[in-house]
Design a protein around this motif. Structure first.
Motif, PDB file in Angstrom:
ATOM      1  N   ALA A 235       0.942  -1.161   0.132  1.00  0.00           N
ATOM      2  CA  ALA A 235       0.120  -0.001   0.017  1.00  0.00           C
ATOM      3  C   ALA A 235       0.746   1.351  -0.051  1.00  0.00           C
ATOM      4  CB  ALA A 235      -0.907   0.069   1.309  1.00  0.00           C
ATOM      5  N   ALA A 236       1.883   1.066   0.552  1.00  0.00           N
ATOM      6  CA  ALA A 236       3.026   2.459   0.696  1.00  0.00           C
ATOM      7  C   ALA A 236       3.666   2.659  -0.637  1.00  0.00           C
ATOM      8  CB  ALA A 236       3.988   2.135   1.750  1.00  0.00           C
ATOM      9  N   ILE A 237       3.779   1.626  -1.507  1.00  0.00           N
ATOM     10  CA  ILE A 237       4.320   1.729  -2.791  1.00  0.00           C
ATOM     11  C   ILE A 237       3.392   2.656  -3.834  1.00  0.00           C
ATOM     12  CG2 ILE A 237       5.492   0.692  -4.824  1.00  0.00           C
ATOM     13  CD1 ILE A 237       6.187  -1.635  -2.902  1.00  0.00           C
ATOM     14  N   PRO A 238       3.888   3.627  -4.264  1.00  0.00           N
ATOM     15  CA  PRO A 238       2.797   4.513  -5.248  1.00  0.00           C
ATOM     16  C   PRO A 238       2.513   3.754  -6.636  1.00  0.00           C
ATOM     17  CG  PRO A 238       4.943   5.436  -5.102  1.00  0.00           C
ATOM     18  CD  PRO A 238       5.274   4.206  -4.367  1.00  0.00           C
ATOM     19  N   LEU A 239       3.054   2.753  -6.914  1.00  0.00           N
ATOM     20  CA  LEU A 239       3.079   2.146  -8.218  1.00  0.00           C
ATOM     21  C   LEU A 239       1.894   1.057  -8.060  1.00  0.00           C
ATOM     22  CD1 LEU A 239       6.727   1.489  -9.495  1.00  0.00           C
ATOM     23  CD2 LEU A 239       5.146   3.290 -10.277  1.00  0.00           C
ATOM     24  N   PRO A 240       1.073   0.628  -9.235  1.00  0.00           N
ATOM     25  CA  PRO A 240       0.074  -0.559  -9.172  1.00  0.00           C
ATOM     26  C   PRO A 240       0.924  -1.819  -9.134  1.00  0.00           C
ATOM     27  CG  PRO A 240      -0.140   1.016 -10.855  1.00  0.00           C
ATOM     28  CD  PRO A 240       0.872   1.338 -10.426  1.00  0.00           C
ATOM     29  N   LEU A 241       0.430  -2.560  -8.033  1.00  0.00           N
ATOM     30  CA  LEU A 241       1.005  -3.892  -7.867  1.00  0.00           C
ATOM     31  C   LEU A 241      -0.208  -4.848  -7.812  1.00  0.00           C
ATOM     32  CD1 LEU A 241       3.815  -3.305  -5.100  1.00  0.00           C
ATOM     33  CD2 LEU A 241       3.898  -3.049  -7.373  1.00  0.00           C
ATOM     34  N   VAL A 242       0.238  -5.896  -8.806  1.00  0.00           N
ATOM     35  CA  VAL A 242      -0.960  -7.024  -8.791  1.00  0.00           C
ATOM     36  C   VAL A 242      -0.150  -8.178  -8.345  1.00  0.00           C
ATOM     37  CG1 VAL A 242      -2.808  -7.980 -10.187  1.00  0.00           C
ATOM     38  CG2 VAL A 242      -2.233  -5.631 -10.174  1.00  0.00           C
ATOM     39  N   VAL A 243      -1.040  -9.190  -7.498  1.00  0.00           N
ATOM     40  CA  VAL A 243      -0.476 -10.457  -7.122  1.00  0.00           C
ATOM     41  C   VAL A 243      -1.276 -11.473  -7.980  1.00  0.00           C
ATOM     42  CG1 VAL A 243      -0.018 -12.102  -5.540  1.00  0.00           C
ATOM     43  CG2 VAL A 243       0.843  -9.701  -5.143  1.00  0.00           C
ATOM     44  N   THR A 244      -0.870 -12.339  -8.651  1.00  0.00           N
ATOM     45  CA  THR A 244      -1.701 -13.477  -9.233  1.00  0.00           C
ATOM     46  C   THR A 244      -1.347 -14.807  -8.605  1.00  0.00           C
ATOM     47  OG1 THR A 244      -0.325 -13.555 -11.312  1.00  0.00           O
ATOM     48  CG2 THR A 244      -1.990 -12.243 -11.250  1.00  0.00           C
ATOM     49  N   ARG A 245      -2.343 -15.314  -7.988  1.00  0.00           N
ATOM     50  CA  ARG A 245      -2.012 -16.693  -7.570  1.00  0.00           C
ATOM     51  C   ARG A 245      -2.360 -18.014  -8.515  1.00  0.00           C
ATOM     52  NH1 ARG A 245      -2.743 -16.703  -1.892  1.00  0.00           N
ATOM     53  NH2 ARG A 245      -3.277 -14.461  -0.880  1.00  0.00           N
ATOM     54  N   SER A 246      -1.970 -18.929  -8.289  1.00  0.00           N
ATOM     55  CA  SER A 246      -2.000 -20.229  -9.142  1.00  0.00           C
ATOM     56  C   SER A 246      -3.360 -20.611  -9.478  1.00  0.00           C
ATOM     57  CB  SER A 246      -1.491 -21.517  -8.226  1.00  0.00           C
ATOM     58  OG  SER A 246      -1.838 -21.587  -7.172  1.00  0.00           O
ATOM     59  N   ASP A 247      -4.428 -20.108  -8.458  1.00  0.00           N
ATOM     60  CA  ASP A 247      -5.783 -20.661  -8.725  1.00  0.00           C
ATOM     61  C   ASP A 247      -6.393 -19.227  -9.348  1.00  0.00           C
ATOM     62  OD1 ASP A 247      -5.874 -18.454  -7.005  1.00  0.00           O
ATOM     63  OD2 ASP A 247      -7.169 -19.512  -5.591  1.00  0.00           O
ATOM     64  N   GLY A 248      -5.796 -18.562 -10.055  1.00  0.00           N
ATOM     65  CA  GLY A 248      -6.413 -17.424 -10.735  1.00  0.00           C
ATOM     66  C   GLY A 248      -6.934 -16.188 -10.127  1.00  0.00           C
ATOM     67  N   THR A 249      -6.739 -16.421  -8.667  1.00  0.00           N
ATOM     68  CA  THR A 249      -7.272 -15.210  -8.049  1.00  0.00           C
ATOM     69  C   THR A 249      -6.091 -13.807  -8.144  1.00  0.00           C
ATOM     70  OG1 THR A 249      -8.136 -16.522  -6.441  1.00  0.00           O
ATOM     71  CG2 THR A 249      -7.899 -14.319  -5.653  1.00  0.00           C
ATOM     72  N   PHE A 250      -6.809 -12.930  -8.185  1.00  0.00           N
ATOM     73  CA  PHE A 250      -5.705 -11.466  -8.215  1.00  0.00           C
ATOM     74  C   PHE A 250      -6.104 -10.710  -6.845  1.00  0.00           C
ATOM     75  CE2 PHE A 250      -6.768 -12.306 -12.515  1.00  0.00           C
ATOM     76  CZ  PHE A 250      -5.576 -11.974 -13.386  1.00  0.00           C
ATOM     77  N   GLU A 251      -4.889 -10.151  -6.638  1.00  0.00           N
ATOM     78  CA  GLU A 251      -4.973  -9.469  -5.488  1.00  0.00           C
ATOM     79  C   GLU A 251      -4.130  -7.960  -5.819  1.00  0.00           C
ATOM     80  OE1 GLU A 251      -3.950  -9.727  -0.691  1.00  0.00           O
ATOM     81  OE2 GLU A 251      -4.285 -11.348  -1.932  1.00  0.00           O
ATOM     82  N   LEU A 271     -10.488 -12.600 -15.353  1.00  0.00           N
ATOM     83  CA  LEU A 271      -9.232 -13.432 -16.006  1.00  0.00           C
ATOM     84  C   LEU A 271      -8.043 -12.381 -16.554  1.00  0.00           C
ATOM     85  CD1 LEU A 271     -11.634 -15.754 -18.059  1.00  0.00           C
ATOM     86  CD2 LEU A 271     -10.372 -16.230 -16.267  1.00  0.00           C
ATOM     87  N   ALA A 272      -7.053 -12.927 -16.899  1.00  0.00           N
ATOM     88  CA  ALA A 272      -5.820 -12.128 -17.101  1.00  0.00           C
ATOM     89  C   ALA A 272      -6.025 -11.338 -18.392  1.00  0.00           C
ATOM     90  CB  ALA A 272      -4.588 -12.717 -17.155  1.00  0.00           C
ATOM     91  N   GLU A 273      -6.891 -11.967 -19.552  1.00  0.00           N
ATOM     92  CA  GLU A 273      -7.212 -11.376 -20.788  1.00  0.00           C
ATOM     93  C   GLU A 273      -8.102 -10.455 -20.568  1.00  0.00           C
ATOM     94  OE1 GLU A 273      -9.126 -15.424 -20.654  1.00  0.00           O
ATOM     95  OE2 GLU A 273      -7.171 -14.734 -20.041  1.00  0.00           O
ATOM     96  N   ASN A 274      -8.810 -10.113 -19.545  1.00  0.00           N
ATOM     97  CA  ASN A 274      -9.890  -9.293 -19.388  1.00  0.00           C
ATOM     98  C   ASN A 274      -9.229  -7.959 -19.413  1.00  0.00           C
ATOM     99  OD1 ASN A 274     -11.806 -11.109 -17.195  1.00  0.00           O
ATOM    100  ND2 ASN A 274     -11.995 -11.065 -19.187  1.00  0.00           N
ATOM    101  N   PHE A 275      -7.758  -7.685 -18.883  1.00  0.00           N
ATOM    102  CA  PHE A 275      -7.038  -6.519 -18.900  1.00  0.00           C
ATOM    103  C   PHE A 275      -6.308  -6.211 -19.897  1.00  0.00           C
ATOM    104  CE2 PHE A 275      -8.109  -8.207 -14.574  1.00  0.00           C
ATOM    105  CZ  PHE A 275      -8.985  -7.193 -14.201  1.00  0.00           C
ATOM    106  N   PHE A 276      -6.238  -6.767 -20.941  1.00  0.00           N
ATOM    107  CA  PHE A 276      -5.447  -6.562 -22.331  1.00  0.00           C
ATOM    108  C   PHE A 276      -6.233  -6.242 -23.396  1.00  0.00           C
ATOM    109  CE2 PHE A 276      -2.729  -9.264 -19.834  1.00  0.00           C
ATOM    110  CZ  PHE A 276      -1.298  -8.967 -20.090  1.00  0.00           C
ATOM    111  N   VAL A 277      -6.085  -5.159 -24.124  1.00  0.00           N
ATOM    112  CA  VAL A 277      -6.608  -4.687 -25.255  1.00  0.00           C
ATOM    113  C   VAL A 277      -6.405  -5.579 -26.262  1.00  0.00           C
ATOM    114  CG1 VAL A 277      -6.422  -2.891 -27.014  1.00  0.00           C
ATOM    115  CG2 VAL A 277      -6.380  -2.308 -24.476  1.00  0.00           C
ATOM    116  N   ASP A 278      -5.177  -6.059 -26.484  1.00  0.00           N
ATOM    117  CA  ASP A 278      -4.808  -7.171 -27.416  1.00  0.00           C
ATOM    118  C   ASP A 278      -4.703  -8.380 -26.687  1.00  0.00           C
ATOM    119  OD1 ASP A 278      -4.327  -8.723 -29.748  1.00  0.00           O
ATOM    120  OD2 ASP A 278      -2.547  -7.442 -30.342  1.00  0.00           O
ATOM    121  N   PRO A 279      -5.482  -9.534 -27.035  1.00  0.00           N
ATOM    122  CA  PRO A 279      -5.392 -10.681 -26.396  1.00  0.00           C
ATOM    123  C   PRO A 279      -3.909 -11.570 -26.558  1.00  0.00           C
ATOM    124  CG  PRO A 279      -7.381 -10.710 -27.229  1.00  0.00           C
ATOM    125  CD  PRO A 279      -6.823  -9.619 -27.770  1.00  0.00           C
ATOM    126  N   GLN A 280      -3.351 -11.280 -27.852  1.00  0.00           N
ATOM    127  CA  GLN A 280      -2.037 -11.390 -28.452  1.00  0.00           C
ATOM    128  C   GLN A 280      -0.983 -11.251 -27.153  1.00  0.00           C
ATOM    129  OE1 GLN A 280      -1.548 -14.180 -30.458  1.00  0.00           O
ATOM    130  NE2 GLN A 280      -4.048 -14.162 -30.644  1.00  0.00           N
TER     131      GLN A 280
END
Length: 377
Positions: A235-251, A271-280
């Motif tokens: 929370a103290a780091i000003p950059l966006p941080l995302v943790v992805t788990r093996s079960d597909g959960t995002f934090e 899903l990870a592809e939900n956040f990409f403009v280009d699925p490739q």
């Protein structure tokens, strides 16, 4: 057997000094009572039927029939208790009064069997008397085997029966005195030793389980503290941080949650592809992660939960988070830089178009004499 269990397992009251261990022990005792109930019911009712079959006339003549009926009546509350509790989960607490009631009930049933044996012996022949004595002995052994965590209940059942066998066996000469003496000399110490050893083993197992549960609670608390500390650091780091788990959960960190328009903390349904403009791009980065085990400032166009696109640089590393291997993604938004690059490109295009339309020859040459720009004139 441990020292404490030995101290608790004497002929005193089989007390366990540690109340935590004693409370857990009562729960185990209650579970053992419930699990062994069908065999107890079968043993006692079967004993009544077999002895009646051996010599029904002796059962009637000795008036033992009344105590056998009483024994069958004593089984009824056991059946009701078993049917009432069999579908219930393991209790969280068992009172001392319940265990004491079981011990008194065992004493009552043992006393009734003792009276039955004492009344029958003078009316039975030698073979039938020995058979009846063996049946009562097996009932005693069964009570010890089926109640390893209830030493007082086992002894409460055993003592009245063995007293009846001893007195009745010698008085009515059920078997030769020396044979009976040897039988009692071998069986009584063996039963007592088994009771003590079983109780000591149960107490030791309860202590091990308590220690294991305490260690698990401590481990969960430690993991929770580590997780809280990591979340505070994230929370103290000003950059966006995302943790992805093996079960597909995002934090998502708070900064990342604000950027992507989601709730901070653990989030499911994405899903990870939900956040990409280009699925490739998602496939390309996944392949790079798998090959390199890291990402370093990979430029990609992402989008938030509402579908709004933005440019970013992604760097990723593996991370042991809450006991499992996860991916930590650091996202550096370069939307401003991309707009500046686009504006610069447009300015260069405008400058070239302006120079190409001048009626003059214009060129730029570097210090080495190489042309960098020549208009169309």
């Amino acid at each position: 057997m441990s020292g404490q269990a030995r101290a608790a397992g004497g002929f005193g009251l089989f007390q366990v000094p540690d109340e935590t261990v004693a409370a857990e022990l009562r729960i185990n005792q209650s579970v053992h009572i419930q699990r062994s109930m069908p065999v107890n019911l079968l043993g006692n009712s079967g004993g009544v039927l077999i002895i009646s079959y051996i010599d029904w006339q002796a059962v009637l003549t000795s008036h033992a029939i009344y105590f056998m009926i009483l024994q069958l009546l004593l089984i009824i509350p056991m059946v009701r208790s078993y049917l009432r509790l069999r579908a219930r989960p393991r209790p969280n607490r068992v009172s001392k009064r319940r265990i004491r009631a079981v011990e008194y009930y065992s004493l009552l049933m043992g006393s009734v069997w003792g009276v039955i044996g004492f009344l029958l012996f003078p009316h039975l022949g030698p073979i039938d008397g020995v058979a009846t004595m063996m049946i009562l002995m097996f009932l005693c052994y069964g009570s010890v085997a089926l109640t390893p965590g209830l030493p007082r209940a086992a002894m409460a059942f055993f003592i009245p029966v063995i007293i009846s066998l001893t007195i009745g066996g010698f008085v009515y000469e059920v078997m030769e005195p020396d044979v009976l003496a040897i039988l009692l000399f071998l069986s009584v110490p063996a039963v007592v030793k088994t009771v003590l050893q079983n109780f000591g083993d149960i107490v030791d197992n309860v202590k091990i389980n308590i220690d294991r549960l305490a260690a698990e609670v401590q481990l969960r608390q430690q993991q929770s503290q580590e997780t809280d500390a990591m979340r505070a650091m994230v929370a103290a780091i000003p950059l966006p941080l995302v943790v992805t788990r093996s079960d597909g959960t995002f934090e998502f960190s708070e900064t990342a949650a604000s950027r992507f328009g989601v709730t901070s903390g653990a989030s499911t349904g994405f899903l990870a592809e939900n956040f990409f403009v280009d699925p490739q791009d998602q496939i390309r980065l996944f392949d790079l992660q798998k090959t390199r085990r890291r990402l370093d400032e990979e430029e990609v166009q992402l989008k938030d939960a509402a579908g709004n696109p933005f440019w970013a640089l992604i760097s990723s590393r593996t991370l042991n988070y809450q006991g499992e291997e996860c991916w930590l993604h650091v996202i550096y938004v370069i939307e401003v830089r991309k707009r500046a690059e686009q504006a610069l490109q447009e300015s260069r295009g405008l400058l070239r178009a302006f120079a190409d339309n001048l009626p003059l020859y214009i060129s730029f040459m570097d210090l080495q004499g190489r042309y960098q720009f020549v208009n169309r004139c």
